[in-house]
Design a protein around this motif. Structure first.
Motif, PDB file in Angstrom:
ATOM      1  N   GLN A   4       7.651  -3.171  11.310  1.00  0.00           N
ATOM      2  CA  GLN A   4       6.665  -4.026  10.665  1.00  0.00           C
ATOM      3  C   GLN A   4       6.724  -3.833   9.145  1.00  0.00           C
ATOM      4  OE1 GLN A   4       4.786  -6.278  12.232  1.00  0.00           O
ATOM      5  NE2 GLN A   4       5.756  -5.688  14.160  1.00  0.00           N
ATOM      6  N   PRO A   5       6.693  -4.925   8.386  1.00  0.00           N
ATOM      7  CA  PRO A   5       6.680  -4.788   6.934  1.00  0.00           C
ATOM      8  C   PRO A   5       5.375  -4.160   6.472  1.00  0.00           C
ATOM      9  CG  PRO A   5       6.250  -7.063   7.571  1.00  0.00           C
ATOM     10  CD  PRO A   5       6.622  -6.324   8.815  1.00  0.00           C
TER      11      PRO A   5
ATOM     12  N   TYR B 226       1.947  -3.650   4.582  1.00  0.00           N
ATOM     13  CA  TYR B 226       0.934  -4.626   4.200  1.00  0.00           C
ATOM     14  C   TYR B 226       0.851  -4.701   2.678  1.00  0.00           C
ATOM     15  CZ  TYR B 226      -3.556  -7.087   4.114  1.00  0.00           C
ATOM     16  OH  TYR B 226      -4.551  -8.013   3.893  1.00  0.00           O
ATOM     17  N   SER B 227       0.863  -5.900   2.165  1.00  0.00           N
ATOM     18  CA  SER B 227       0.773  -6.088   0.716  1.00  0.00           C
ATOM     19  C   SER B 227      -0.067  -7.329   0.438  1.00  0.00           C
ATOM     20  CB  SER B 227       2.162  -6.240   0.094  1.00  0.00           C
ATOM     21  OG  SER B 227       2.808  -7.400   0.572  1.00  0.00           O
TER      22      SER B 227
ATOM     23  N   SER C   2       0.037   0.269   1.444  1.00  0.00           N
ATOM     24  CA  SER C   2       1.203   0.617   2.249  1.00  0.00           C
ATOM     25  C   SER C   2       0.852   1.613   3.359  1.00  0.00           C
ATOM     26  CB  SER C   2       2.293   1.236   1.351  1.00  0.00           C
ATOM     27  OG  SER C   2       1.961   2.554   0.951  1.00  0.00           O
TER      28      SER C   2
END
Length: 303
Positions: free
Chosen positions: A40-41, A43-44, A301
């Motif tokens: 999963q990327p 969070y931003s 992050s």
């Protein structure tokens, strides 16, 4: 001739498949590879800082994706229309977006109480929305705590009805110019009306306009001991966010506040909008604003 080619093709195939199988037997088995969850990327969010536009270049270099300005500082400056035209020219030259504007109304313009002046407020609001559209901005924040203080002894139900009536009149203007008005709950140290996300949603629900939505300010939530769960509860209304540390409204990283419970709530509602550091006093703007962006990126992050 074709038989020789077929034999060569089979030899190549056996070499390739043998290598693949061998590779899978070293380390993870094939079923483990297939069963592994996708990475999963982190969070931003789009991060910004409330500041004068002359800080745009610095903020861009510091990792911001936009800047947040004030209505009186950029759209209706004290020096009048000529200064606004200069501001607009600078915006178009620098190509660094102003996502939103704070402080829609000065304290002298009252939304409620015996001195409410809706006509003057609507005239100002239309000019603000018109210019916000010219600037390519998305939001105008409707906080303006001094404008919505319920006077001592004034009926609270009447005050609420006045404020809703005004906001209903603002809605067609926001729809006309395609700019969203974000209702901002403020802590009780600044005003005695609309002090929680729930109370902000009461206004939004009463108006029923796609251009009247909710702002989530984590600083004010902290001051009011408002749970991060309120973000999840009212997430569908939230279009923009502010943040600052609780004690002295400093940028993230000065006192060391942990915002991760609130950032986790934003992640849970799949919030993808802007998150602006909104502070009014800095010891060292460049140092503290840049550090604030770094801290927010780090905490985001980790949620």
């Amino acid at each position: 001739m074709s038989q020789i080619i077929d034999q060569a093709t089979r030899r190549d195939f056996l070499k390739q498949t043998t290598g693949i199988v061998a590779g899978l037997t070293v380390g993870s088995a094939l079923q483990d590879v297939l069963a592994a969850p996708p990475i999963q990327p982190l969070y931003s969010l789009q991060l910004g800082v409330y500041a004068a536009y002359n800080k745009a270049t610095f903020l861009k270099e510091s990792g911001c994706t936009y800047i947040e300005e004030s209505v009186a500082g950029f759209l209706i400056p004290p020096d009048g229309d000529a200064q606004y035209e200069k501001n607009l020219q600078q915006l178009r030259q620098d190509h660094f977006p102003i996502k939103s504007y704070v402080i829609l109304l000065p304290g002298s313009l009252k939304t409620l109480g015996p001195d409410a002046n809706h006509e003057a407020i609507l005239q100002r609001t239309e000019l603000v929305l018109k210019r916000a559209k010219e600037c390519g901005s998305q939001y105008v924040v409707f906080g303006s705590g001094a404008s919505r203080v319920i006077p001592d002894g004034f009926d609270r139900a009447i005050a609420k009805a006045q404020h809703i009536e005004l906001t209903k009149k603002m809605a067609p203007l926001a729809e006309k110019y395609g700019v969203t008005i974000a209702v901002e709950p403020l802590n009780r140290g600044e005003t005695n009306f609309i002090n929680s996300l729930a109370e902000g949603v009461e206004i939004v629900d009463a108006v029923k306009s796609p251009r009247i939505k909710l702002l989530c300010d984590i600083y004010h939530m902290l001051k009011e001991d408002e749970s991060p769960l309120e973000i999840v509860k009212y997430g569908k209304h939230i279009v923009h966010c502010h943040i600052a540390e609780k004690e002295s409204r400093t940028p993230p990283g000065v006192k060391g506040d942990d915002f991760r419970p609130y950032l986790s709530a934003l992640k849970k509602i799949n919030y993808k909008g802007g998150l602006s550091i909104e502070c009014f006093v800095y010891t060292d703007f460049d140092k503290e604003a840049k550090r604030g962006i770094e801290v927010l990126k780090q905490q985001l992050s980790e949620v």
